[in-house]
Design a protein around this motif. Structure first.
Motif, short mmCIF file in Angstrom:
data_model
loop_
_atom_site.label_atom_id
_atom_site.label_comp_id
_atom_site.label_asym_id
_atom_site.label_seq_id
_atom_site.Cartn_x
_atom_site.Cartn_y
_atom_site.Cartn_z
N ALA A 152 0.02 -7.27 2.31
CA ALA A 152 -0.95 -7.18 1.23
C ALA A 152 -1.67 -5.86 1.32
O ALA A 152 -1.52 -5.11 2.28
CB ALA A 152 -1.95 -8.32 1.34
N LYS A 153 -2.41 -5.54 0.27
CA LYS A 153 -3.25 -4.36 0.30
C LYS A 153 -4.68 -4.79 0.57
O LYS A 153 -5.07 -5.90 0.21
CB LYS A 153 -3.15 -3.63 -1.04
CG LYS A 153 -1.75 -3.08 -1.26
CD LYS A 153 -1.54 -2.66 -2.68
CE LYS A 153 -0.11 -2.16 -2.84
NZ LYS A 153 0.25 -2.03 -4.26
N LEU A 154 -5.44 -3.90 1.21
CA LEU A 154 -6.80 -4.28 1.57
C LEU A 154 -7.77 -3.17 1.18
O LEU A 154 -7.52 -1.99 1.46
CB LEU A 154 -6.87 -4.53 3.07
CG LEU A 154 -8.24 -4.88 3.65
CD1 LEU A 154 -8.09 -5.99 4.67
CD2 LEU A 154 -8.90 -3.69 4.30
N ILE A 155 -8.83 -3.57 0.50
CA ILE A 155 -9.88 -2.60 0.18
C ILE A 155 -10.98 -2.73 1.22
O ILE A 155 -11.61 -3.78 1.32
CB ILE A 155 -10.48 -2.86 -1.22
CG1 ILE A 155 -9.37 -2.83 -2.27
CG2 ILE A 155 -11.56 -1.84 -1.54
CD1 ILE A 155 -9.84 -3.19 -3.64
N PRO A 156 -11.19 -1.69 2.03
CA PRO A 156 -12.23 -1.79 3.06
C PRO A 156 -13.62 -1.87 2.41
O PRO A 156 -13.83 -1.31 1.33
CB PRO A 156 -12.10 -0.50 3.86
CG PRO A 156 -10.87 0.17 3.37
CD PRO A 156 -10.54 -0.38 2.04
N VAL A 157 -14.54 -2.55 3.07
CA VAL A 157 -15.90 -2.61 2.52
C VAL A 157 -16.65 -1.31 2.78
O VAL A 157 -17.64 -1.03 2.12
CB VAL A 157 -16.72 -3.78 3.11
CG1 VAL A 157 -16.29 -5.08 2.50
CG2 VAL A 157 -16.62 -3.84 4.61
N VAL A 158 -16.17 -0.53 3.76
CA VAL A 158 -16.86 0.71 4.09
C VAL A 158 -16.36 1.83 3.16
O VAL A 158 -15.18 1.92 2.89
CB VAL A 158 -16.60 1.09 5.55
CG1 VAL A 158 -17.31 2.38 5.92
CG2 VAL A 158 -17.02 -0.02 6.47
N ASP A 159 -17.27 2.66 2.70
CA ASP A 159 -16.89 3.79 1.87
C ASP A 159 -16.62 4.98 2.80
O ASP A 159 -17.52 5.67 3.24
CB ASP A 159 -18.04 4.13 0.91
CG ASP A 159 -17.73 5.34 0.06
OD1 ASP A 159 -16.62 5.89 0.20
OD2 ASP A 159 -18.60 5.73 -0.72
N PHE A 160 -15.33 5.18 3.11
CA PHE A 160 -14.99 6.17 4.15
C PHE A 160 -15.22 7.61 3.71
O PHE A 160 -15.27 8.50 4.53
CB PHE A 160 -13.55 5.96 4.62
CG PHE A 160 -13.41 4.80 5.55
CD1 PHE A 160 -13.69 4.95 6.88
CD2 PHE A 160 -13.03 3.56 5.06
CE1 PHE A 160 -13.58 3.88 7.74
CE2 PHE A 160 -12.93 2.49 5.91
CZ PHE A 160 -13.20 2.64 7.26
N VAL A 202 -8.44 -8.46 0.45
CA VAL A 202 -7.03 -8.21 0.16
C VAL A 202 -6.73 -8.41 -1.32
O VAL A 202 -7.45 -9.09 -2.04
CB VAL A 202 -6.08 -9.13 0.95
CG1 VAL A 202 -6.08 -8.77 2.40
CG2 VAL A 202 -6.43 -10.58 0.73
N PHE A 203 -5.67 -7.75 -1.76
CA PHE A 203 -5.10 -8.04 -3.08
C PHE A 203 -3.61 -7.72 -3.03
O PHE A 203 -3.12 -7.20 -2.02
CB PHE A 203 -5.83 -7.25 -4.18
CG PHE A 203 -5.64 -5.76 -4.10
CD1 PHE A 203 -6.32 -5.00 -3.16
CD2 PHE A 203 -4.78 -5.10 -4.99
CE1 PHE A 203 -6.16 -3.63 -3.09
CE2 PHE A 203 -4.62 -3.73 -4.93
CZ PHE A 203 -5.31 -3.00 -3.98
N ASP A 204 -2.90 -8.06 -4.09
CA ASP A 204 -1.45 -7.83 -4.16
C ASP A 204 -0.69 -8.39 -2.96
O ASP A 204 0.06 -7.69 -2.29
CB ASP A 204 -1.15 -6.31 -4.22
CG ASP A 204 -1.29 -5.79 -5.63
OD1 ASP A 204 -1.66 -6.59 -6.51
OD2 ASP A 204 -1.02 -4.59 -5.84
N VAL A 205 -0.88 -9.65 -2.69
CA VAL A 205 -0.15 -10.25 -1.58
C VAL A 205 1.31 -10.42 -1.99
O VAL A 205 1.60 -10.93 -3.07
CB VAL A 205 -0.74 -11.63 -1.22
CG1 VAL A 205 -0.05 -12.19 0.00
CG2 VAL A 205 -2.23 -11.51 -0.99
N GLU A 206 2.23 -9.96 -1.16
CA GLU A 206 3.64 -10.13 -1.50
C GLU A 206 4.47 -10.28 -0.22
O GLU A 206 3.98 -9.98 0.88
CB GLU A 206 4.13 -8.95 -2.33
CG GLU A 206 3.93 -7.62 -1.64
CD GLU A 206 4.17 -6.44 -2.59
OE1 GLU A 206 4.62 -5.41 -2.10
OE2 GLU A 206 3.91 -6.59 -3.80
#
Lengths: 170, 285
Positions: B260-268, B246-250
């Motif tokens: 928050a925003k989440l960057i998945p570990v999988v490259d979709f 996650v990043f940008d927790v608000e």
């Protein structure tokens, strides 16, 4: 009868192209709608009824393969086949621009109907985003591809043996 | 006989054919919606015909794309090689540090009772053969189905992260809905703090490389770069599968929860092969 089989085979091949081949050649995340190009070609060349039936069966195939309910894509494609069938009156086998224009419009109509029925009603209200991100690339890509595929589909029908074509002309 | 019938057809005006077919479509929509469960065998059998063809085409397709990749300029590869060598050095050092951490980790895990790592689940490898081409939904078809023991609701992973869930199966194909799909909700949990959250797919945000995480408790001490895994309380996802960072927790608009925003570990964008975990989450009825 024979012409029906030819068109069914074309539908199957078109579906395979758009579901298994073109995903390898995505442009801006969009895959062109080969089935729609086929429907437009048949509708322009053979008229409303052939266009409608082609659309109907193409839609049924889509419904069974990716649809949630059966009949939705069939209805959309059927409608497109019907509308494009009006253009049979201005069909000219040498002309490329009118089919291109019709395909573009038809794809736009398809995308808008699809958007309203399957996206808007699911609660996604951001039309601007959908339009730029999904609809526009798809319409442009389909239009580009249609220049080639329209010729191919038309050539197939123009070069069918007399016996197969004759039947439809009764 | 047939000729006669055809002549009769010709006199039928196109608009009546349109009405008839639209009516037929509406009937089919109604019945297929009403009797959705009974429809599966028909869908499955059609899938069984189409899928092998798509599968064949796909092998040719990946062969060609692989060849294209080979033509990538040598220079690029050499530069990359240099870069990677440097990275290896750095990673070696990091690895030494991490190895010592793992001892702590396994001890902590036991305490924490996440229990088994998902690496121990039985899995089936499958490759992606076709996609929903309408552009809105992130679902795709893979070349393994009920013949390989795959059933609905099985979890799908790739690159060590959660890809999605099986929504439909045929004899030799199954459809997977990715977690980035607009209709996908997965119940997640922060690995560090055990706070639960909802991971919600979004096509719109995925263009910028992230999906959203909602319903994080206001009290949760969550910071950027925290890992999100599937939670114990999820009814379909097995616990402990990595989802992303996650990043940008608000605090969200309702002021009742954080998002928050989440960057998945999988490259979709580049999923080719996936692993389907053939163990279903036990249901508490």
């Amino acid at each position: 009868m024979l012409i029906g089989i030819v068109i069914l085979i074309e539908i199957l091949i078109s579906y395979l192209l758009q579901s298994a081949v073109f995903p390898f050649f995505e442009l801006a995340g969009a895959v062109p709608d080969v089935l729609l190009i086929l429907i437009v070609t048949i509708a322009i060349y053979k008229g409303q009824k052939a266009g409608m039936l082609t659309g109907f069966f193409a839609g049924i195939l889509m419904d069974f393969c990716i649809g949630e309910v059966i009949g939705l894509f069939a209805a959309i494609y059927l409608f497109i086949g019907f509308l494009c069938g009006f253009a049979v009156k201005i069909f000219d086998r040498e002309d490329v621009l009118i089919p291109l224009g019709i395909t573009t419009l038809a794809e736009l109509v398809y995308c808008l109907i699809y958007y309203v029925l399957l996206v808007l009603l699911q609660g996604n209200l951001n039309f601007g985003f959908s339009f730029v991100r999904v609809i526009l690339p798809r319409v442009v890509y389909t239009a580009l591809i249609s220049i080639v595929f329209y010729r191919i589909f038309l050539a197939i029908h123009l070069h069918l043996p007399e016996r197969v074509r004759e039947e439809e002309r009764i | 006989m047939r000729r006669k019938q055809r002549k009769h057809n010709i006199s039928l005006q196109p608009k009546y054919l349109l009405y008839a077919l639209v009516f037929l479509c509406l009937l089919m929509i109604y019945f297929s919606y009403r009797y959705r469960d009974k429809l599966t065998p028909i869908k499955t059998s059609i899938g069984n015909v189409v899928t092998p063809m798509q599968n064949g085409i796909n092998e040719i397709g990946s062969y060609i794309t692989d060849k294209f990749d080979l033509f990538q300029s040598k220079k690029e590869l050499l530069a990359e090689n240099e870069e990677l060598k440097k990275q290896i050095e750095a990673l070696k050092f990091q690895n030494d540090v991490l190895v010592s951490d793992t001892y702590d980790l396994s001890a902590l895990r036991e305490l924490y009772d996440v229990g088994q790592n998902y690496a121990q689940y039985p899995m089936v490898a499958a490759s992606v053969i076709s996609k929903d081409t309408n552009g809105y939904y992130s679902s795709f078809i893979v070349n393994k189905g009920s013949n390989d023991g795959i059933t609905k609701d099985m979890n799908v992973i790739s690159d060590g992260g959660l890809v999605g869930i099986v929504t439909e199966t045929g004899a030799n194909w199954s459809r997977i809905r990715a977690i980035i799909d607009d209709t996908s909700y997965a119940s997640g949990m922060f690995l560090k703090t055990s706070d639960t959250c909802d991971v919600h797919g979004s096509l719109e945000h995925m263009d910028n490389g992230f999906i959203t995480v909602e319903s994080i408790s206001l009290q949760a001490q969550v910071e950027d770069h925290y890992e999100v895994v599937t939670s114990q309380i999820s009814d379909k996802y097995l616990p402990g599968i990595m989802i992303g960072y996650v990043f940008d927790v608000e605090i969200d608009a309702s002021r009742m929860a954080k998002m928050a925003k989440l960057i998945p570990v999988v490259d979709f964008d580049h999923i080719k092969n996936v692993l389907i975990i053939t163990k279903l989450k036990e249901k508490t009825e």
